[in-house]
Design a protein around this motif. Structure first.
Motif, PDB file in Angstrom:
ATOM      1  N   LYS A 192     -69.080 -66.300  75.673  1.00 33.60           N
ATOM      2  CA  LYS A 192     -70.026 -65.631  76.563  1.00 33.60           C
ATOM      3  C   LYS A 192     -71.451 -65.729  76.024  1.00 33.60           C
ATOM      4  N   ASP A 193     -71.612 -65.543  74.749  1.00 34.86           N
ATOM      5  CA  ASP A 193     -72.950 -65.602  74.172  1.00 34.86           C
ATOM      6  C   ASP A 193     -72.967 -66.449  72.893  1.00 34.86           C
ATOM      7  N   GLY A 194     -72.213 -67.508  72.913  1.00 34.72           N
ATOM      8  CA  GLY A 194     -72.176 -68.389  71.749  1.00 34.72           C
ATOM      9  C   GLY A 194     -71.200 -69.522  71.971  1.00 34.72           C
ATOM     10  N   GLY A 195     -70.875 -70.182  70.929  1.00 35.84           N
ATOM     11  CA  GLY A 195     -69.923 -71.282  71.043  1.00 35.84           C
ATOM     12  C   GLY A 195     -69.524 -71.751  69.666  1.00 35.84           C
ATOM     13  N   GLN A 196     -68.385 -72.398  69.599  1.00 39.75           N
ATOM     14  CA  GLN A 196     -67.905 -72.918  68.326  1.00 39.75           C
ATOM     15  C   GLN A 196     -67.395 -74.338  68.543  1.00 39.75           C
ATOM     16  N   LEU A 197     -67.638 -75.148  67.548  1.00 38.97           N
ATOM     17  CA  LEU A 197     -67.109 -76.504  67.577  1.00 38.97           C
ATOM     18  C   LEU A 197     -66.005 -76.590  66.532  1.00 38.97           C
ATOM     19  N   LEU A 198     -64.825 -76.967  66.979  1.00 38.12           N
ATOM     20  CA  LEU A 198     -63.681 -77.085  66.073  1.00 38.12           C
ATOM     21  C   LEU A 198     -63.344 -78.556  65.890  1.00 38.12           C
ATOM     22  N   ASN A 199     -62.889 -78.914  64.699  1.00 40.48           N
ATOM     23  CA  ASN A 199     -62.438 -80.290  64.512  1.00 40.48           C
ATOM     24  C   ASN A 199     -60.993 -80.434  64.980  1.00 40.48           C
ATOM     25  N   ASP A 200     -60.414 -81.594  64.752  1.00 39.87           N
ATOM     26  CA  ASP A 200     -59.068 -81.817  65.279  1.00 39.87           C
ATOM     27  C   ASP A 200     -58.016 -80.982  64.564  1.00 39.87           C
ATOM     28  N   LYS A 201     -58.416 -80.333  63.475  1.00 43.59           N
ATOM     29  CA  LYS A 201     -57.483 -79.437  62.779  1.00 43.59           C
ATOM     30  C   LYS A 201     -57.768 -77.978  63.143  1.00 43.59           C
ATOM     31  N   TYR A 202     -58.594 -77.768  64.140  1.00 45.53           N
ATOM     32  CA  TYR A 202     -58.980 -76.442  64.637  1.00 45.53           C
ATOM     33  C   TYR A 202     -59.843 -75.676  63.634  1.00 45.53           C
ATOM     34  N   GLN A 203     -60.415 -76.389  62.696  1.00 42.67           N
ATOM     35  CA  GLN A 203     -61.316 -75.733  61.739  1.00 42.67           C
ATOM     36  C   GLN A 203     -62.707 -75.640  62.342  1.00 42.67           C
ATOM     37  N   LEU A 204     -63.327 -74.493  62.130  1.00 40.05           N
ATOM     38  CA  LEU A 204     -64.670 -74.280  62.664  1.00 40.05           C
ATOM     39  C   LEU A 204     -65.671 -75.161  61.919  1.00 40.05           C
ATOM     40  N   LEU A 205     -66.395 -75.990  62.689  1.00 36.90           N
ATOM     41  CA  LEU A 205     -67.402 -76.864  62.095  1.00 36.90           C
ATOM     42  C   LEU A 205     -68.808 -76.334  62.304  1.00 36.90           C
ATOM     43  N   GLN A 206     -69.071 -75.868  63.491  1.00 37.12           N
ATOM     44  CA  GLN A 206     -70.444 -75.473  63.840  1.00 37.12           C
ATOM     45  C   GLN A 206     -70.421 -74.278  64.781  1.00 37.12           C
ATOM     46  N   GLN A 207     -71.456 -73.475  64.659  1.00 36.23           N
ATOM     47  CA  GLN A 207     -71.749 -72.498  65.705  1.00 36.23           C
ATOM     48  C   GLN A 207     -72.679 -73.160  66.711  1.00 36.23           C
ATOM     49  N   ALA A 208     -72.780 -72.567  67.887  1.00 37.18           N
ATOM     50  CA  ALA A 208     -73.490 -73.234  68.980  1.00 37.18           C
ATOM     51  C   ALA A 208     -74.972 -73.467  68.704  1.00 37.18           C
ATOM     52  N   ASN A 209     -75.584 -72.665  67.848  1.00 35.46           N
ATOM     53  CA  ASN A 209     -77.013 -72.889  67.612  1.00 35.46           C
ATOM     54  C   ASN A 209     -77.282 -74.212  66.904  1.00 35.46           C
ATOM     55  N   ALA A 210     -76.238 -74.837  66.387  1.00 37.53           N
ATOM     56  CA  ALA A 210     -76.405 -76.153  65.745  1.00 37.53           C
ATOM     57  C   ALA A 210     -76.232 -77.294  66.750  1.00 37.53           C
ATOM     58  N   TRP A 211     -75.958 -76.963  67.991  1.00 33.82           N
ATOM     59  CA  TRP A 211     -75.692 -78.017  68.972  1.00 33.82           C
ATOM     60  C   TRP A 211     -76.975 -78.569  69.587  1.00 33.82           C
ATOM     61  N   PHE A 212     -78.081 -77.916  69.309  1.00 33.36           N
ATOM     62  CA  PHE A 212     -79.307 -78.238  70.032  1.00 33.36           C
ATOM     63  C   PHE A 212     -80.353 -78.873  69.126  1.00 33.36           C
ATOM     64  N   ASP A 213     -81.247 -79.609  69.740  1.00 28.97           N
ATOM     65  CA  ASP A 213     -82.455 -80.091  69.079  1.00 28.97           C
ATOM     66  C   ASP A 213     -83.196 -78.888  68.491  1.00 28.97           C
ATOM     67  N   VAL A 214     -83.490 -77.949  69.315  1.00 27.35           N
ATOM     68  CA  VAL A 214     -84.027 -76.660  68.881  1.00 27.35           C
ATOM     69  C   VAL A 214     -83.215 -75.586  69.595  1.00 27.35           C
ATOM     70  N   ALA A 215     -82.627 -74.691  68.841  1.00 27.79           N
ATOM     71  CA  ALA A 215     -81.750 -73.694  69.458  1.00 27.79           C
ATOM     72  C   ALA A 215     -82.516 -72.877  70.487  1.00 27.79           C
ATOM     73  N   PRO A 216     -81.961 -72.736  71.695  1.00 25.94           N
ATOM     74  CA  PRO A 216     -82.656 -71.962  72.729  1.00 25.94           C
ATOM     75  C   PRO A 216     -82.610 -70.468  72.415  1.00 25.94           C
ATOM     76  N   THR A 217     -83.447 -69.726  73.102  1.00 27.36           N
ATOM     77  CA  THR A 217     -83.499 -68.282  72.843  1.00 27.36           C
ATOM     78  C   THR A 217     -82.196 -67.608  73.261  1.00 27.36           C
ATOM     79  N   LYS A 218     -81.542 -68.162  74.266  1.00 23.35           N
ATOM     80  CA  LYS A 218     -80.286 -67.562  74.709  1.00 23.35           C
ATOM     81  C   LYS A 218     -79.194 -68.624  74.715  1.00 23.35           C
ATOM     82  N   ILE A 219     -78.118 -68.326  74.040  1.00 26.33           N
ATOM     83  CA  ILE A 219     -76.984 -69.252  74.049  1.00 26.33           C
ATOM     84  C   ILE A 219     -75.890 -68.645  74.905  1.00 26.33           C
ATOM     85  N   ALA A 220     -75.647 -69.280  76.033  1.00 23.13           N
ATOM     86  CA  ALA A 220     -74.626 -68.822  76.969  1.00 23.13           C
ATOM     87  C   ALA A 220     -74.028 -70.052  77.645  1.00 23.13           C
TER      88      ALA A 220
END
Lengths: 496, 257
Positions: A202-230
């Motif tokens: 709802k207000d974030g995101g997670q990137l998991l690898n093929d072993k379901y391990q958390l690699l990144q939170q959503a603020n790392a998905w962007f060139d510059v993290a937006p003010t609101k992640i949804a």
């Protein structure tokens, strides 16, 4: 005298030389050595690609020129791919001719060695095979669900024709616990054959690898993290997946290339709030909930623009009135949507009157878009539906209402019941299809318990045999179901 | 026999290295000096600092913080640091171009800052103002390393076209104009932008790779389009008028490719 000694020496030397010509008959038998020739697969790092706790089955393939095959000694060993000859990580796992080994090793790449010894000659022949061990649940149907305590987890239905379900993959791999997730999206392409799982929250995101391990939170998905992640939607084209789109907080993003993890560009410009989106290869349409209009994303200019009005339009694409669209998709698999029958359709509800309409987009040659038709859908079950999914090969939409599954015929504006669940106290919250099967995420209305049903569907869209083909329970409230395939199937089965 | 005579000498030489060495504590008194900005030990202290008001929007002043550090003991009370202006190297006027404050090494700290408020004046559009500061002795500190006692600030309000604009940057940003340059710096929130070939990127020094430039291009194009169309509001201190033109009179509309 001197001459005599010379002659004696000559004979003596000649005797010793000729003695080597004597044939030694000996007191032993001479038999040819049996030769072992090993066959089987040529070495490849993925000769055997399997999941943890699967059984590795390999039959020794060889020819033996000796007499007594039964006397041969077999030895199977497994070792990490970079193990050295005297490495302690080399484990002997079987002395049987045919290997049957339950894989208890850690996830990773291994070498399997078969050694066959001929005891009569003590000659040993060996052959290597590559073994890739994936985590349990590396492929299958990921089920996102919420437990009664509010926390979520991911189970995997390994094969929807078999009973096995791998449980709690998220919590057994990560901490802290998962919450607020509403969608799973699996993305894999040639540059990333192991694939990644995007968990949209709802207000974030997670990137998991093929072993379901958390690699990144959503603020790392962007060139510059937006003010609101949804994040609400990540799309990858089926197959090679060259086109990827991402909607965050109503704005369209796209990545720089196909290398993962993606870093998405700044959002596309334009006056819009994308509440629903339909992506078809290079064509990306959105419904702008802010201005109640359909728009098109142009990657070249990085902007979302209104459609050009067309004299053939049956409704104004630029303003359909105060409506919210609850489903927007098309009916073809790869989404060129140039087919005469398989076209994008949006189901939208009037925010004042509650009336529901089907807006259909058409295409002229060269994919010029126009507003082809608009129809009001008066069927109450459709208007009150809880899940919708378009069929892939025909102009039909599956939808769920209470404990029933229906089919809506877009062309004829008719509907029909295709299945009724026995239980009354349920609600169907997830529907997905691949064209030949339908999967339903079914939740109890009074408790946070969920079940997943698979149905076979025939060419007319009906449920084959009026029954499910498989059923899985033991979940919390089912919130999403997503197919995760492994690197063995690059094209991947297409479920939507 | 001669060799035997040398043996005692050899022993004396060898065992002289066995003497217990007593490490003496630092006894040079408390000293203070300017501190290198980079944490990389291979990068030496750089005396000169430049600051441009260009591209910073509608700000009228800027607080320049110059890091300092001590040699010696940490104390439980604040200690003033004495600074003088070198008149021979300075053309900026106190109170007109800058304001110095009284700065200290705070209690229980080994580091602090010299704070200099730089004032944006009209003169900065044509002149470069220079302020040269020097650490001097006071009751708390003697001067530290003599190579780290001076700091010279040059400040101005001018933009210089990056040397690689036409060769490399134009493909991302299009034709150069001073206003476009200002817009880029203001919305990327960086003081400078330069192109770096692969492997020589340095964000510290504002040298960016082609990949960075591509991200900048997409971001700036989207922001400018939304600003021009009134979709988003200008950010605080935005000095520009939209639609953004490259000149106030008879200007062309600024675009990013």
């Amino acid at each position: 005298m001197k001459r005599f000694l010379t002659i004696q020496a000559f004979f003596l030397v000649s005797f010793f030389i000729l003695a080597s010509c004597y044939k030694d008959k000996g007191n032993y038998d001479i038999n040819p050595v049996g030769e072992i020739l090993l066959g089987g697969k040529t070495y490849n790092a993925e000769n055997y690609n399997l999941q943890q706790y699967d059984t590795l089955k390999v039959d020794a393939e060889y020819t033996y020129t000796g007499k007594d095959t039964s006397a041969l000694k077999f030895k199977w060993s497994i070792m990490p791919i970079n193990a050295k000859p005297d490495d302690t990580t080399i484990v002997d796992i079987s002395t049987e001719r045919n290997l049957r080994y339950k894989v208890v090793n850690r996830v990773g790449d291994y070498t399997l060695r078969l050694s066959i010894e001929d005891p009569s000659s003590t000659v040993v022949r060996s052959k290597m095979f590559g073994v890739k061990i994936r985590p349990k649940g590396a492929s299958g149907f990921m089920v996102l669900y919420q437990n009664v305590d509010g926390f979520q987890d991911i189970d995997v239905i390994v094969d929807n024709t078999k009973p096995e379900v791998v449980r709690d993959l998220y919590t057994t791999t990560n901490s802290p616990q998962l919450s607020g997730a509403h969608k799973l999206t699996y993305i894999m392409n040639f540059a990333n054959i192991a694939g990644y799982v995007y968990v949209l929250q709802k207000d974030g995101g997670q990137l998991l690898n093929d072993k379901y391990q958390l690699l990144q939170q959503a603020n790392a998905w962007f060139d510059v993290a937006p003010t609101k992640i949804a994040p609400t939607h990540i799309h990858q084209d089926p197959g090679l997946g060259q086109n990827v789109y991402f909607i965050n907080n109503g704005k369209v993003h796209w990545p720089n290339g196909i290398r993962m993890p993606f870093i998405f560009f700044h959002y596309a410009s334009g006056d819009y709030n994308a509440s629903k989106a339909l992506f078809m290869g290079t064509y990306a349409f959105i419904y702008d909930d802010k201005n109640h209009r359909f728009m098109r994303f142009d990657k070249a200019s990085g902007s979302v623009n209104p459609f050009t009005a067309n004299s053939e339009d049956k409704f104004p694409l630029g303003n359909i009135g105060n409506k919210s669209c609850f489903y927007f998709n098309h009916n073809s698999a790869l989404g060129t949507a140039a087919n005469a029958n398989l076209k994008p359709v949006a189901y939208c509800r009037d925010n004042v009157t509650g009336q529901v309409y089907a807006y259909r987009l058409g295409f002229f040659p060269k994919l010029a878009t126009y507003a082809e038709s608009v129809k009001e859908i008066t069927e109450q079950s459709f208007k009150e539906g809880t899940a919708y999914v378009n069929a892939i090969n025909n102009p039909l939409t599956y939808y769920a209402h209470q404990n029933k599954l229906y089919l809506y015929d877009i062309n004829n504006n008719t509907h029909r019941l295709i299945y009724t669940f026995e239980r009354q106290d349920i609600r169907i919250d997830v529907l997905k299809t691949n064209g030949t099967q339908l999967v339903a995420g079914v939740n109890t209305t009074d408790k946070a318990e969920g079940e997943v049903y698979f149905f076979k569907i025939d060419g007319t869209g009906s449920v084959v045999g009026n029954t499910h083909m498989s059923k899985y329970d033991g979940f919390g409230k089912v919130q999403d179901i997503e197919m995760k395939f492994n690197s063995g199937g690059l094209m991947g089965p297409y479920w939507r | 026999m001669k060799i035997l005579k040398l043996i005692p000498v050899l022993f004396i030489v060898l065992f002289s290295s066995c003497e217990k060495e007593v490490v003496q504590p630092y006894a040079g008194g408390d000293r203070v000096q300017f501190r290198p900005v980079s944490t990389n030990p291979n990068i030496r202290y750089i005396e000169n600092i430049a600051f441009s008001f260009a591209g910073k929007g509608a700000i009228e002043e800027h607080m320049m913080q110059i890091p300092i550090q001590i040699i010696g003991d940490i104390r439980e009370h604040d200690r003033k640091v004495a600074i003088t202006v070198d008149p021979e190297k300075t053309n900026a006027i106190e109170g007109v171009d800058y304001i110095l404050s009284e700065d200290v090494i705070p209690a229980n700290e080994s580091r602090g800052y010299i704070n200099v408020k730089l004032l944006k004046t009209d003169a900065l559009e044509t002149d470069i103002k220079v302020l040269s500061l020097r650490i001097v002795e006071n009751e708390f500190f003697k001067p530290g390393d003599k190579t780290q006692l001076a700091s010279t600030i040059s400040f101005y309000n001018q933009l210089v076209k990056p040397v690689d604009w036409d060769a490399y940057m134009a493909r991302y940003f299009g034709a150069y104009s001073k206003r476009k340059h200002e817009f880029i710096l203001f919305y990327l929130e960086i003081p400078e932008i330069n192109f770096a070939i692969a492997g020589q990127e340095s964000k510290e020094n504002h040298k960016y790779s082609g990949t960075d430039m591509l991200y900048f291009q997409i971001r700036l194009r989207s922001i400018l389009s939304d600003l021009n169309n009134g979709v988003i509001a200008p950010k605080e201190n935005d000095p520009f008028t939209y639609p953004l033109m490259d000149a106030d009179v008879n200007g062309n509309r600024i675009v990013f490719p």
